[in-house]
Design an enzyme around this catalytic site. Structure first.
Site, mmCIF file in Angstrom:
data_model
loop_
_atom_site.group_PDB
_atom_site.id
_atom_site.type_symbol
_atom_site.label_atom_id
_atom_site.label_comp_id
_atom_site.label_asym_id
_atom_site.label_seq_id
_atom_site.Cartn_x
_atom_site.Cartn_y
_atom_site.Cartn_z
ATOM 1 C CD GLU A 45 69.732 85.794 11.357
ATOM 2 O OE1 GLU A 45 69.867 85.587 10.394
ATOM 3 O OE2 GLU A 45 71.057 84.334 12.056
ATOM 4 C CE1 TYR A 95 69.244 83.546 6.463
ATOM 5 C CE2 TYR A 95 68.345 85.395 6.857
ATOM 6 C CZ TYR A 95 69.697 84.196 7.159
ATOM 7 O OH TYR A 95 70.630 84.763 8.122
ATOM 8 C CG ASP A 111 72.859 84.529 3.955
ATOM 9 O OD1 ASP A 111 73.573 83.057 3.482
ATOM 10 O OD2 ASP A 111 73.041 84.543 4.923
#
Length: 348
Positions: free
Chosen positions: A44, A125, A143
């Site tokens: 991520e 996020y 996102d």
């Protein structure tokens, strides 16, 4: 509407999920392995403002060299920054190390979104994505792909960025309590593969029956983006300083808190996103102009002239002589790798 959206999307994901090196197949139970949240977190962070295709080889390299968060936390800053070279947005690499060391100090990754948000480099996020994907917690993961899907699904036509609160609220309304990780990744995949920025593949979309923008006949216009601002043009100079018949080149490490911070680089004249460089050379001598390279940053576009000098003197400031034949292993940021290639081609 809410139940049908999550049910239809999860069924679609079962059949169409992307196979990625940091993912589990749909419906797979979460592994009882401390390396699992590490892999989710690493992916991520790498994926922030970067494409999946660009991230894959970096993820595979990092997990091969540093297979656990403990291994990464013990790595040197220099080695990690060099391994990150070319992936861009280098503050992510600095925060990666800070975060790894903090996670190790606290005994592992927290599973709660609020606690994850406190770690270095983790915004709303990323914290939500890790909570959902690594720990199976219900979290609202938004996102750019999800933002686009939700804006079209609910025909939210106010402009970004002010409309993001409304988009998050709509995303919250359709997020199920169960299968949180699969749902988050399904939304991402739908935006990446089907509900694309241009020419969305609406006939293949599992949510087409619920999509208000499609019903209105204008899905491509959403989300409404603000007008683009002009990007300033900057100029600077990099210096290719060699010795011993051109077999060694002088490299420096950029300040940690500036652009391309912590990365090895060629010396330069102090250019930044805010100002042009001075053009002043760090040493007197017979400098040769080799040409220029161009590079785009988020807040500026840079034209970097490259000048060369062979000298018997040690340049001022901290740095090191690096074998020119091994320059690819120096871990130069992409901009300076371009400058080095130009210098090598010109001085051959």
């Amino acid at each position: 509407m809410t139940a049908s959206i999550s049910d239809h999307l999860l069924a679609w994901y079962d059949a169409h999920a992307r196979e990625l090196p940091w993912r589990l197949p749909p419906g797979t139970p979460l592994p009882d392995d401390p390396a699992w949240p590490y892999r989710v977190w690493l992916s991520e962070v790498m994926l922030q403002q970067t494409t999946v295709a660009a991230v894959k080889p970096y993820f595979e390299k990092f997990t091969r060299v540093w297979p656990t968060v403990e291994a990464l936390a013990a790595a040197s800053d220099e080695d990690v920054m060099a391994a990150w070279a070319g992936l861009g947005y280098y503050s992510r690499a600095r925060n990666l190390l800070k975060c790894a060391r903090e996670v190790v100090a606290r005994g592992g990754f927290p599973g709660e979104e609020a606690e994850l948000r406190k770690l270095p480099g983790l915004g709303d996020y990323t914290a939500a994505a890790i909570a959902a994907i690594a720990f199976g917690r219900r979290a609202v993961v938004v996102d750019a792909n999800v933002e686009r899907v939700v804006a079209r699904l609910f025909a939210i036509d106010d402009p970004l960025p002010g409309v993001r609160k409304a988009i998050r609220g709509a995303a919250d309304a359709i997020t199920p309590d169960a299968h949180a990780g699969d749902f988050a990744q399904a939304m991402m995949d739908l935006g990446a593969q089907t509900c694309t920025t241009r020419s969305p593949r609406c006939l293949l979309c599992p949510l087409r029956g619920d999509c208000r923008a499609l019903a209105q006949g204008q899905p491509e216009r959403l989300p409404v983006k603000p007008a683009k601002k002009a990007v300033p043009q900057r100029r600077g100079t990099a210096f290719w300083i060699t010795r011993k018949g051109g077999t060694q080149v002088w490299l420096v490490t950029r300040p940690a808190d500036g652009m391309l911070g912590g990365m090895r680089a060629l010396p330069d004249d102090g250019w930044s996103a805010q100002a042009n460089g001075s053009g002043e050379a760090p040493l007197p001598g017979q400098w040769h102009d080799l040409g220029a390279v161009r590079h785009g940053f988020t807040h500026a576009k840079l034209t970097l002239e490259v000048r060369a000098l062979e000298t018997a003197y040690i340049p001022p400031g901290e740095g090191q002589w690096w074998p020119v034949s091994d320059i690819d292993a120096a871990g130069l940021a992409t901009l300076f790798a371009k400058a080095a290639r130009l210098a090598l081609a010109a001085t051959g």
